[in-house]
Structures are given as structure tokens and as C-alpha cells.
Scaffold this motif. Structure first.
Motif, PDB file in Angstrom:
ATOM      1  N   GLN A 118       0.826  -1.205   0.000  1.00 19.95           N
ATOM      2  CA  GLN A 118       0.000   0.000   0.000  1.00 19.95           C
ATOM      3  C   GLN A 118       0.862   1.258   0.000  1.00 19.95           C
ATOM      4  O   GLN A 118       0.547   2.243  -0.685  1.00 19.95           O
ATOM      5  CB  GLN A 118      -0.926  -0.010   1.214  1.00 19.95           C
ATOM      6  CG  GLN A 118      -2.027  -1.056   1.145  1.00 19.95           C
ATOM      7  CD  GLN A 118      -2.809  -1.177   2.438  1.00 19.95           C
ATOM      8  OE1 GLN A 118      -2.505  -0.514   3.424  1.00 19.95           O
ATOM      9  NE2 GLN A 118      -3.812  -2.052   2.451  1.00 19.95           N
ATOM     10  N   THR A 119       1.958   1.233   0.748  1.00 20.55           N
ATOM     11  CA  THR A 119       2.851   2.392   0.809  1.00 20.55           C
ATOM     12  C   THR A 119       3.508   2.645  -0.550  1.00 20.55           C
ATOM     13  O   THR A 119       3.561   3.798  -1.025  1.00 20.55           O
ATOM     14  CB  THR A 119       3.930   2.171   1.880  1.00 20.55           C
ATOM     15  OG1 THR A 119       3.304   1.947   3.146  1.00 20.55           O
ATOM     16  CG2 THR A 119       4.854   3.376   1.980  1.00 20.55           C
ATOM     17  N   LEU A 120       4.003   1.605  -1.171  1.00 21.97           N
ATOM     18  CA  LEU A 120       4.639   1.759  -2.487  1.00 21.97           C
ATOM     19  C   LEU A 120       3.645   2.272  -3.519  1.00 21.97           C
ATOM     20  O   LEU A 120       3.978   3.121  -4.362  1.00 21.97           O
ATOM     21  CB  LEU A 120       5.222   0.410  -2.934  1.00 21.97           C
ATOM     22  CG  LEU A 120       6.373  -0.137  -2.096  1.00 21.97           C
ATOM     23  CD1 LEU A 120       6.789  -1.521  -2.600  1.00 21.97           C
ATOM     24  CD2 LEU A 120       7.572   0.802  -2.109  1.00 21.97           C
ATOM     25  N   SER A 121       2.422   1.771  -3.469  1.00 19.91           N
ATOM     26  CA  SER A 121       1.395   2.206  -4.419  1.00 19.91           C
ATOM     27  C   SER A 121       1.082   3.683  -4.249  1.00 19.91           C
ATOM     28  O   SER A 121       0.901   4.407  -5.237  1.00 19.91           O
ATOM     29  CB  SER A 121       0.119   1.374  -4.214  1.00 19.91           C
ATOM     30  OG  SER A 121       0.357   0.012  -4.484  1.00 19.91           O
ATOM     31  N   ALA A 122       1.028   4.145  -2.986  1.00 20.38           N
ATOM     32  CA  ALA A 122       0.735   5.554  -2.733  1.00 20.38           C
ATOM     33  C   ALA A 122       1.879   6.449  -3.195  1.00 20.38           C
ATOM     34  O   ALA A 122       1.652   7.527  -3.760  1.00 20.38           O
ATOM     35  CB  ALA A 122       0.467   5.758  -1.243  1.00 20.38           C
ATOM     36  N   ILE A 123       3.108   6.023  -2.984  1.00 23.92           N
ATOM     37  CA  ILE A 123       4.269   6.834  -3.363  1.00 23.92           C
ATOM     38  C   ILE A 123       4.340   7.024  -4.876  1.00 23.92           C
ATOM     39  O   ILE A 123       4.583   8.137  -5.369  1.00 23.92           O
ATOM     40  CB  ILE A 123       5.572   6.180  -2.857  1.00 23.92           C
ATOM     41  CG1 ILE A 123       5.628   6.238  -1.322  1.00 23.92           C
ATOM     42  CG2 ILE A 123       6.798   6.868  -3.458  1.00 23.92           C
ATOM     43  CD1 ILE A 123       6.800   5.485  -0.732  1.00 23.92           C
ATOM     44  N   LEU A 124       4.106   5.965  -5.620  1.00 24.75           N
ATOM     45  CA  LEU A 124       4.271   6.006  -7.077  1.00 24.75           C
ATOM     46  C   LEU A 124       2.961   6.198  -7.835  1.00 24.75           C
ATOM     47  O   LEU A 124       2.965   6.262  -9.069  1.00 24.75           O
ATOM     48  CB  LEU A 124       4.945   4.710  -7.557  1.00 24.75           C
ATOM     49  CG  LEU A 124       6.384   4.494  -7.091  1.00 24.75           C
ATOM     50  CD1 LEU A 124       6.883   3.116  -7.518  1.00 24.75           C
ATOM     51  CD2 LEU A 124       7.304   5.581  -7.631  1.00 24.75           C
ATOM     52  N   ASN A 125       1.845   6.271  -7.093  1.00 28.25           N
ATOM     53  CA  ASN A 125       0.531   6.404  -7.726  1.00 28.25           C
ATOM     54  C   ASN A 125       0.282   5.268  -8.719  1.00 28.25           C
ATOM     55  O   ASN A 125      -0.074   5.479  -9.881  1.00 28.25           O
ATOM     56  CB  ASN A 125       0.401   7.756  -8.432  1.00 28.25           C
ATOM     57  CG  ASN A 125      -1.047   8.035  -8.835  1.00 28.25           C
ATOM     58  OD1 ASN A 125      -1.975   7.565  -8.193  1.00 28.25           O
ATOM     59  ND2 ASN A 125      -1.222   8.791  -9.911  1.00 28.25           N
ATOM     60  N   ILE A 126       0.496   4.056  -8.258  1.00 27.18           N
ATOM     61  CA  ILE A 126       0.268   2.871  -9.077  1.00 27.18           C
ATOM     62  C   ILE A 126      -0.690   1.945  -8.338  1.00 27.18           C
ATOM     63  O   ILE A 126      -1.098   2.223  -7.204  1.00 27.18           O
ATOM     64  CB  ILE A 126       1.586   2.124  -9.387  1.00 27.18           C
ATOM     65  CG1 ILE A 126       2.263   1.668  -8.083  1.00 27.18           C
ATOM     66  CG2 ILE A 126       2.513   3.012 -10.207  1.00 27.18           C
ATOM     67  CD1 ILE A 126       3.523   0.854  -8.311  1.00 27.18           C
TER      68      ILE A 126
END
Length: 323
Positions: A296-304
Motif C-alpha cells: 500500500q505504501t509503495l502504491s501511494a508513493i508512485l501512484n500505481i
């Protein structure tokens, strides 16, 4: 064999290739047998084939050439079936073959050279330090959930009053109902350390030591003298700092981050959009988070976006923060 010599018909070649394709995904475990064992198996199956080929064919005059072609085709089928059966027997009936079908991840009871996050049968989580081992049953069915730790681990335990969680480390027994804490108990080490991040635990050696710890408390148990020392610590900042190894990323491409996640959480990560692999990011994790939190954190950072099914994770999106 006609297939090997390149003289097989289209029908024969299709039959052979169909059988071989069935085994392309199987692990190559035949090396669990010695050379003599493999030779004996191959010899036994070859003899069976020769017996079938040597059986007298019915007498027939008219259409003899067509009949012989059919017999040659049947012999080829028999050979393929025997070879396929030999392969299946070698792979699936070997102990290693059976184990591969059940254990997809490295066994926590076997030490590896990297840190790994595992989920226990009750949903509790543990982060094992490199070269550490954790032994536990497939299901916690008794009055207590008992595990044995050799090395160092951080635990985040699911709360259950009716079934306390017990960690055995040499002479020490640490009992918890629901908490997060770190235990360091390496073989040959003169002391054992237990540090509590949150909740409450009881540590005892079955003789004269019995100590209860709460948040931000740590005990050091001297193994030889059977004595303890109690300390106040910032457990969240210090006790499990080792768990951050390989989980701090500074301008790293997502492909490298995905490789670290794959190794740590034992998942397979893939990309629907290959351009995502080169997206760089800055992120820092404690290393004790659940996999879902990291994704979830990675998705939020990269908007993916990501999807997860079992141990398969797929990243998708326009790429590098684009809408």
C-alpha cells in the motif's frame, strides 16, 4: 526412435511433444536418486518396452505395410508413455518431490543467510534474523501456541487469552497473550535478551527467574549464572533495528525494491507495465510491517496499483507517478 531421428509423422510428433509439455513445469528432482538407482529404473522400463515390441504381430498379408506403420506408431506411443512414467515416478515419488509439492517457501526451521518475514498458523507474524531458525507446528492445537527460536526474531503476536503464545529459547520460556517484542538468543551466546515494544510478556527459566515486562522494557538473562537485569529502552527504535536491513530505499528503481520484497516475504512480483520497473522512489520501512502495508505504501508513493493473489503480486499503472 523416429522422433529423435526426425522421421516421425506430424501426428507422431504432436503426440510426443504433447507428453513432454506436461512435464516442463515439474522441478528437476531426479538427482535425489543415485546413478545406480536411475540406471536400474531406466533398465527396467527399457526391458518392458522390449518385451512389448518383441510380441509376435498377427499374421496379415493384405495391407502389411500399413499394419507395420501402425505397429511402429504404437511402439513409439508405448516408449513415450514409459519414459513419461519414469520421469513422473522419479520426480513425484521421491521424498524431495513430495516435499516440493507442499513447501513452497524455505522452511523457517532451516537457517538462511537473509532476513525473512513469515506468517504463523494463527496469523501472528515473525521477522527472522539471518541465520535464525523458528520451529512451530502446522497448526496450534494445544492449550498454548508454542514455538522454539534459535537466533533472533521480532514477533507481533495475535491476542488470544485462551491460548497463550510461548517461545522457548534454551532455558528461557517467554509467555505472551498479545504483544510485539524482540528476542535475541544465539547458540553459544552468554546472555539472552528480550525487549518488549508493546503489550506484556512473562519470562521464566523454570527455576528461580520469573520476570514480567511491559512496553519499552528489556531484560538481559545471563545463561550461566541464571540472573537477570532489567533495563528501560526505546524498544521500537533499538530492539529490532536489524529488521530494517534491505528495507530502506533511497532513489532505488521499483524493480530492485520488488526483488527485496520478493525475497523477504516469499512472494513473486511481476509488472503489467514494464516501464514501472525503472520508477525510482525513496522509502523506509521498519522491516516488521505486514506485506500489505508495504504494498500500500509503495502504491501511494508512485501512484500505481497492485493486485495480490496468494503469493503472486502484480504492479500496474501508467508509471512513475503519472495519472
Amino acid at each position: 526412435m523416429r522422433y529423435q531421428q526426425g522421421n516421425a509423422t506430424e501426428q507422431e510428433r504432436a503426440f510426443v511433444e504433447q507428453y513432454y509439455r506436461q512435464f516442463e513445469q515439474e522441478p528437476n528432482l531426479s538427482d535425489t536418486y543415485t546413478g545406480e538407482e536411475r540406471a536400474a529404473i531406466e533398465s527396467r522400463n527399457w526391458e518392458r518396452l522390449m518385451e512389448r515390441v518383441a510380441e509376435p504381430a498377427p499374421l496379415r498379408v493384405a495391407g502389411r505395410a500399413r499394419f507395420l506403420r501402425r505397429w511402429g506408431w504404437a511402439a513409439a506411443c508405448i516408449a513415450v508413455l514409459l519414459l513419461a512414467g519414469t520421469y513422473y515416478w522419479l520426480v513425484k515419488t521421491s521424498p524431495a518431490g513430495r516435499q516440493q509439492a507442499v513447501i513452497a517457501a524455505p522452511d523457517p526451521a532451516v537457517a538462511v543467510t537473509y532476513i525473512r518475514n513469515i506468517v504463523l498458523p494463527d496469523g501472528s507474524r515473525a521477522v527472522l534474523q539471518a541465520n535464525s531458525r523458528l520451529q512451530f507446528p502446522p497448526v496450534f492445537s494445544g492449550r498454548a501456541r508454542e514455538v522454539t527460536l534459535i537466533g533472533e526474531a521480532y514477533f507481533d503476536i495475535v491476542h488470544d487469552h485462551a491460548q497463550p503464545f510461548i517461545i522457548h529459547t534454551g532455558n528461557l520460556k517467554t509467555t505472551v497473550l498479545g504483544t510485539a517484542f524482540n528476542i535475541k538468543a544465539w547458540p553459544g551466546q552468554e546472555s539472552v535478551e528480550v525487549s518488549v515494544t508493546s503489550g506484556k510478556v512473562r519470562v521464566e527459566d523454570g527455576k528461580q527467574v520469573s520476570v514480567e515486562l511491559t512496553s519499552n522494557e528489556q531484560i538481559t538473562y545471563q545463561t550461566a549464572a541464571a540472573t537477570v537485569a532489567l533495563h528501560k529502552v526505546d524498544a521500537a527504535a533499538t530492539a529490532a533495528r536489524w529488521a530494517q536491513a534491505d528495507m530502506i530505499f533511497r532513489d532505488e528503481p521499483l524493480e530492485k525494491v520488488a526483488a527485496a520484497i520478493s525475497k523477504r516475504y516469499n512472494v513473486q512480483v511481476s509488472f503489467n507495465n514494464e516501464q514501472l520497473k525503472q520508477c525510482e522512489l525513496v522509502a523506509s520501512f521498519s522491516g516488521t510491517e505486514a506485506l500489505e502495508t508495504v504494498l500500500q505504501t509503495l502504491s501511494a508513493i508512485l501512484n500505481i496499483q497492485y493486485t495480490r493473489s496468494g503469493n503472486q503480486v502484480v504492479f500496474d499503472g501508467a508509471g512513475c507517478g503519472e495519472q
